[in-house]
Design a protein around this motif. Structure first.
Motif, mmCIF file in Angstrom:
data_model
loop_
_atom_site.group_PDB
_atom_site.id
_atom_site.type_symbol
_atom_site.label_atom_id
_atom_site.label_comp_id
_atom_site.label_asym_id
_atom_site.label_seq_id
_atom_site.Cartn_x
_atom_site.Cartn_y
_atom_site.Cartn_z
ATOM 1 N N LEU A 321 0.881 -1.119 0.022
ATOM 2 C CA LEU A 321 0.078 -0.013 -0.102
ATOM 3 C C LEU A 321 0.941 1.228 0.147
ATOM 4 O O LEU A 321 2.026 1.289 0.482
ATOM 5 C CB LEU A 321 -0.892 0.084 1.329
ATOM 6 N N PRO A 322 0.564 2.355 -0.760
ATOM 7 C CA PRO A 322 1.185 3.646 -0.351
ATOM 8 C C PRO A 322 1.244 4.074 1.034
ATOM 9 O O PRO A 322 0.108 3.709 1.788
ATOM 10 C CB PRO A 322 0.144 4.581 -1.401
ATOM 11 N N MET A 323 2.136 4.742 1.402
ATOM 12 C CA MET A 323 2.243 4.906 2.977
ATOM 13 C C MET A 323 2.585 6.495 2.980
ATOM 14 O O MET A 323 3.410 6.955 2.159
ATOM 15 C CB MET A 323 3.298 4.118 3.405
ATOM 16 N N ILE A 324 2.283 6.947 4.195
ATOM 17 C CA ILE A 324 2.520 8.386 4.607
ATOM 18 C C ILE A 324 3.315 8.541 5.826
ATOM 19 O O ILE A 324 2.831 7.703 6.873
ATOM 20 C CB ILE A 324 1.080 9.230 4.792
ATOM 21 N N LEU A 325 4.580 8.967 5.608
ATOM 22 C CA LEU A 325 5.337 9.123 6.643
ATOM 23 C C LEU A 325 4.890 10.300 7.663
ATOM 24 O O LEU A 325 4.998 11.550 7.112
ATOM 25 C CB LEU A 325 6.855 9.338 6.511
ATOM 26 N N LEU A 326 4.707 10.149 8.995
ATOM 27 C CA LEU A 326 4.366 11.156 9.975
ATOM 28 C C LEU A 326 5.458 10.996 10.854
ATOM 29 O O LEU A 326 6.023 10.049 11.370
ATOM 30 C CB LEU A 326 3.052 10.861 10.483
ATOM 31 N N GLY A 327 5.626 12.344 11.715
ATOM 32 C CA GLY A 327 6.623 12.277 12.652
ATOM 33 C C GLY A 327 8.071 12.934 12.665
ATOM 34 O O GLY A 327 8.859 12.394 12.224
ATOM 35 N N GLY A 328 8.172 14.072 13.010
ATOM 36 C CA GLY A 328 9.270 14.935 12.812
ATOM 37 C C GLY A 328 9.908 15.150 11.307
ATOM 38 O O GLY A 328 10.968 14.972 10.975
ATOM 39 N N VAL A 329 8.797 15.158 10.345
ATOM 40 C CA VAL A 329 9.257 15.721 9.362
ATOM 41 C C VAL A 329 9.387 17.172 8.941
ATOM 42 O O VAL A 329 8.256 18.030 9.067
ATOM 43 C CB VAL A 329 8.097 15.114 8.075
ATOM 44 N N THR A 330 10.401 17.809 8.887
ATOM 45 C CA THR A 330 10.605 19.271 9.121
ATOM 46 C C THR A 330 11.170 19.851 8.012
ATOM 47 O O THR A 330 11.131 21.189 7.903
ATOM 48 C CB THR A 330 11.119 19.454 10.335
ATOM 49 N N ASP A 331 12.026 19.199 7.133
ATOM 50 C CA ASP A 331 12.791 19.883 6.136
ATOM 51 C C ASP A 331 12.870 19.003 4.856
ATOM 52 O O ASP A 331 12.250 17.726 5.004
ATOM 53 C CB ASP A 331 14.431 20.324 6.679
ATOM 54 N N LYS A 332 13.621 19.430 3.879
ATOM 55 C CA LYS A 332 13.677 18.897 2.688
ATOM 56 C C LYS A 332 14.688 17.578 2.803
ATOM 57 O O LYS A 332 14.266 16.249 2.272
ATOM 58 C CB LYS A 332 14.345 19.869 1.460
ATOM 59 N N ALA A 333 15.585 17.580 3.619
ATOM 60 C CA ALA A 333 16.523 16.162 3.846
ATOM 61 C C ALA A 333 15.685 15.244 4.196
ATOM 62 O O ALA A 333 15.508 13.941 3.903
ATOM 63 C CB ALA A 333 17.343 16.808 4.848
ATOM 64 N N MET A 334 14.750 15.389 5.326
ATOM 65 C CA MET A 334 13.945 14.359 5.955
ATOM 66 C C MET A 334 12.887 13.740 4.893
ATOM 67 O O MET A 334 12.567 12.582 4.542
ATOM 68 C CB MET A 334 13.302 14.634 7.200
ATOM 69 N N MET A 335 12.176 14.669 4.122
ATOM 70 C CA MET A 335 11.229 14.354 2.980
ATOM 71 C C MET A 335 11.959 13.618 2.209
ATOM 72 O O MET A 335 11.517 12.470 1.363
ATOM 73 C CB MET A 335 10.853 15.426 2.555
#
Length: 412
Positions: A321-335
């Motif tokens: 399944l497609p998934m969405i990452l939540l939790g401590g995503v604050t900048d382009k590097a983590m994205m």
């Protein structure tokens, strides 16, 4: 010769079920505290329009209860005929800025406010809520079936007023999540005991939603990986539940979360636990209780970027399944790290509360750093209008907040 799948650019368009998003960034559900008497206000519209103008692909209205007794606050929206014109005005305003909009739907269950609702809170088993200082009553099978139907009805109404997606709340020990949790669910019928039985309610909800709206809108599920308490729902059980949802064909994307609004509220958020700020907005005797024993309930956890990534990766490896990452995503590097790890989307909350235009700024300069310091002082503000306390928005708030003329599209 083998070829690897190219890593998508988080700022590029993406499909989500039947929906096309302009980018892969979702404003996560954070209860706004801006509805009044369960109706949309101009402040609530402005709140979401701000994120649409700021560049997100989709913003999430949080949350719209499927039943009156499922509200966690007495002013919270639930799906009445009177609420629909205002919700239509909200979706139209977000669409005008080029973003999509999702409605988070669910039932607060044992987390609901019995005093504010004038109705008992419901739980899989009788449970004492330390915050409301009252017992949630055990829900009967007839009401289980009613709540399942109400999720389907809410999804239908979401379609009617222009939402592009619904996010079904299966986390944080709200009603569906509390059924999953062996810490809260002590039933001996077909909704308790084994994991398959405890997951029955959540699966029935998702099936009812899918059967009602089909592929007219995207269907997301926000589900716990870990309740954050001994004896609670944990990752070893979340894995098969995620696989069952995939097999059921009822979900277009999964957003994994953690923690319990009932038993360990700070576990999801990481960072500081602002006890004094919580106490300041609570009525007595809860105010005194927070001051005296708040540290036992509101724990502080160290913050790191992407703090749910490691656990969510185990779900990622178990489902397609497609998934969405939540939790401590604050900048382009983590994205970028999320995309490289196989996630299709990212969800952001506190960083966007601090800077609603953060995505536009990241698009202009990939090295842009978030100003959020994870003090969590935004959390107590959901009683008075969710916001970052470090930003003065007094000049942008509607002067009509809390007054009849502040309602948007209300049926009178």
């Amino acid at each position: 010769m083998t070829t690897s799948t190219p890593v998508p650019d988080v700022l590029s368009p993406a499909t989500l079920g039947p929906l096309t998003l302009r980018n892969r960034v979702i404003k996560a559900a954070t209860y706004e505290g801006l509805s009044h008497k369960s109706l949309v206000t101009q402040d609530l519209v402005d709140f979401h329009v701000g994120y649409a103008k700021g560049g997100v692909g989709m913003t999430t209205v949080a949350y719209c209860a499927v039943a009156k007794e499922g509200r966690t606050d007495r002013h919270q929206i639930y799906w009445t005929d009177e609420s629909l014109p205002g919700l239509r005005a909200l979706t139209d305003a977000v669409h005008a800025e080029g973003a999509a909009v999702s409605a988070q739907i669910g039932h607060g269950g044992p987390v609901a406010s019995p005093k504010g609702n004038g109705l008992p809170a419901l739980s899989p088993s009788r449970h004492f809520h330390k915050t409301s200082l009252s017992f949630a009553q055990e829900i009967g099978v007839h009401d289980i079936q009613r709540v399942v139907r109400q999720h389907a009805e809410a999804a239908r109404r979401a379609v009617r007023v222009g939402f592009d997606a619904v996010e079904v709340h299966l986390g944080h020990n709200y009603l569906a999540s509390s059924f999953l949790s062996p810490k809260v669910n002590h039933r001996t019928d077909s909704y308790g005991g084994s994991l398959e039985n405890r997951a029955r309610f959540a699966r029935e909800i998702m099936r009812a939603v899918r059967d009602e709206v089909g592929s007219e809108i995207a269907i997301l599920a926000k589900m716990n990986m870990d309740d954050g308490v001994p004896g609670g729902f944990w990752l070893d059980e979340a894995l098969p539940v995620a696989q069952w949802l995939e097999q059921d064909g009822t979900v277009d994307a999964l957003e994994m979360t953690a923690g319990s609004s009932l038993l360990n509220p700070m576990y999801l958020f990481k960072g500081d636990a602002p006890l004094e700020d919580f106490a300041a907005v609570m009525p007595q005797p809860i105010k005194l209780g927070v001051k005296l024993v708040g540290k036992r309930l509101l724990h502080s956890y160290p913050y790191t970027d992407g703090y749910l990534l490691e656990d969510a990766m185990q779900i990622r490896d178990a489902v397609k399944l497609p998934m969405i990452l939540l939790g401590g995503v604050t900048d382009k590097a983590m994205m970028d790290k999320a995309m490289a790890s196989g996630f299709e989307y990212v969800a952001m909350a506190r960083a966007l509360l601090r800077e609603p235009d953060l995505i536009n700024r990241i698009a202009a300069d990939r090295d842009t750093a978030s100003l959020c310091i994870h003090c969590n002082k935004c959390m107590p503000t959901n009683f008075t209008g969710t916001r970052c306390v470090l930003v003065d928005r007094s000049t942008t708030r509607s002067a009509s907040w809390g007054k009849p003329e502040g309602y948007v599209g209300a049926v009178r």
